[in-house]
Scaffold this active site. Sequence first.
Site, PDB file in Angstrom:
ATOM      1  N   SER A 142       0.799  -1.225   0.000  1.00 61.84           N
ATOM      2  CA  SER A 142       0.000   0.000   0.000  1.00 61.84           C
ATOM      3  C   SER A 142       0.835   1.280   0.000  1.00 61.84           C
ATOM      4  CB  SER A 142      -0.966   0.000   1.183  1.00 61.84           C
ATOM      5  OG  SER A 142      -0.283   0.279   2.371  1.00 61.84           O
TER       6      SER A 142
ATOM      7  N   LYS B 201      -6.254   4.127   8.913  1.00 61.17           N
ATOM      8  CA  LYS B 201      -5.332   5.075   8.293  1.00 61.17           C
ATOM      9  C   LYS B 201      -5.829   6.506   8.432  1.00 61.17           C
ATOM     10  CE  LYS B 201      -3.188   1.845   5.089  1.00 61.17           C
ATOM     11  NZ  LYS B 201      -3.135   1.316   3.706  1.00 61.17           N
TER      12      LYS B 201
END
Length: 522
Positions: free
Chosen positions: A430, A473
């Site tokens: 990611s 996140k």
Amino acid sequence: SDAEEFRNRLDGKTVPEEALKKINEELKKLEMLETGSPEYGVTRNYLDWATSIPWGIQGEDNLNLKQARTTLNRDHEGLDDVKARILEFLAVGAFKGEISGSILLLVGPPGVGKTSIGKSVADALGRPFYRFSLGGMRDEAEIKGHRRTYIGALPGKFVQALKDVKVMNPVIMLDEIDKLGASYQGDPASALLETLDPEQNSQFMDHYLDMRLDLSKVLFICTANQLDTIPAPLLDRMDVIRLSGYLTEEKVAIAAKHLWPRQLQKAGVKGRQLKISRKALRDTVECYARESGVRNLEKQLAKIVRKGVVQLLEQPDESITVTPENLSSFLGNPIFRPEALMQGIGVITGLAWTAMGGTTLPIEATRIHTLNRGFKLTGKLGEVMRESAEIAYSYVCSNLEKYGADKSFFDKAFVHLHVPEGATPKDGPSAGVTMASALLSLALNKKPKANYAMTGELTLTGKVLAIGGVREKIIAAKRQNIKNIILPEANRGDYEEVPEYLRKGLKISFAEHYDDVFNKLF
Ligand code: ATP
Ligand code: MG
């Protein structure tokens, strides 16, 4: 006599035929044996266990939703979506008239309240609560018991639990179900399935008792830090409820309302003798307890209270107020400084996600020298992450012109890409867009826009692919006061599921292709 006592224990219990037969056989044997003989001891022990099972005894569930809501709210600040899910779960049970046949799984970073929510569910239902951890388990026998032929054999944990709680329908919490793994003897998934699965567990077999027990009335609540390592057949049967890390304000609220009063009470100190200002609580969070959960925060508050108690003993008439100014005299030098984000050419803030919760992940790229072409990577990166760094490098190298950089830049650049902190292992795809941006910033010799963070997998042709852990996140970015976040277009749906209060104040852009990242960032 012993036999008599064991017989009396069965009064009022409904022992299944098979078990009753076995118990009676053993009772007969016991009466024939010499009291002092080893065999007597073994048989006595067995009967002690077998007659301690609360055969057929069930507590009534209290399925009053209003009261359940009150209990959940009394013990927990925030967590609105989690509470809502739990109440739905209880409502379904109330509708059916019983809560059985379901397994709850609470998953989230350490210290966010999983165990504590589980306990509240038991409280709300009025069921006894029993908890043990699967984390340290090495042997199937700990779940299913040892065969009686072993010296010192014991029944498994579930039998021990039933003996303890004295009803067949307690709430049993299985902690760390994600840590039950490789070093386990036998097949952990099937042993647990047999225990948890409503299709099988009315016939649960304990090897020590050598009897079938009905575990189908137990409400199982499991906890885990991550889903990845949970065997799929188990996961399939669970109702998963996610808890995420807390924002600074949430932690302050939890501390003010729950953690601080609890620490005072534990120490026997009155609220007016020892006070802490809201600002000091906030500084405690920001400078000493930054992780996703609040367990370390609780420890820091305990430390303040301990120091406070010493002062109160020395000057009993005084009252103490902890403020931002005197905080370090209680807690020592700050562990974290409210640092400015790393910024500059070749430095980009990524967003990462682990079992410990979300964090920001800065990525740095520099040119070491111009003698030849080359690329090196550091920061304890896993294989997948190394590969995505190479993809980022290839992508940027082959598209320099498109983004307005010198197309021969990398021909005379030995580039070093580093992901601090150097000692923390990292992996996953990611950070692709983040690494590409760091390299591009270097090639362009241009600072990226300030206050941006991003996450997304990158392909060789520049497509931006979906990533996991959007909510964690986002929380990590907010904790660092980052306002602008770039997410993959494919994660738009996940973002829309993030509660409103977390999205407030954020500017999100969605990227389908690296071009979209570039246009925002430079
Ligand atoms: P682990 O994965 O490490 O087992 P956990 O999620 O089970 O962590 P808990 O033990 O439930 O964490 O929570 C740690 C402490 O924080 C407990 O004292 C709990 O009561 C408190 N706590 C956590 N969240 C909240 C909340 N929202 N409101 C009030 N107290 C909370
Ligand atoms: Mg726990």
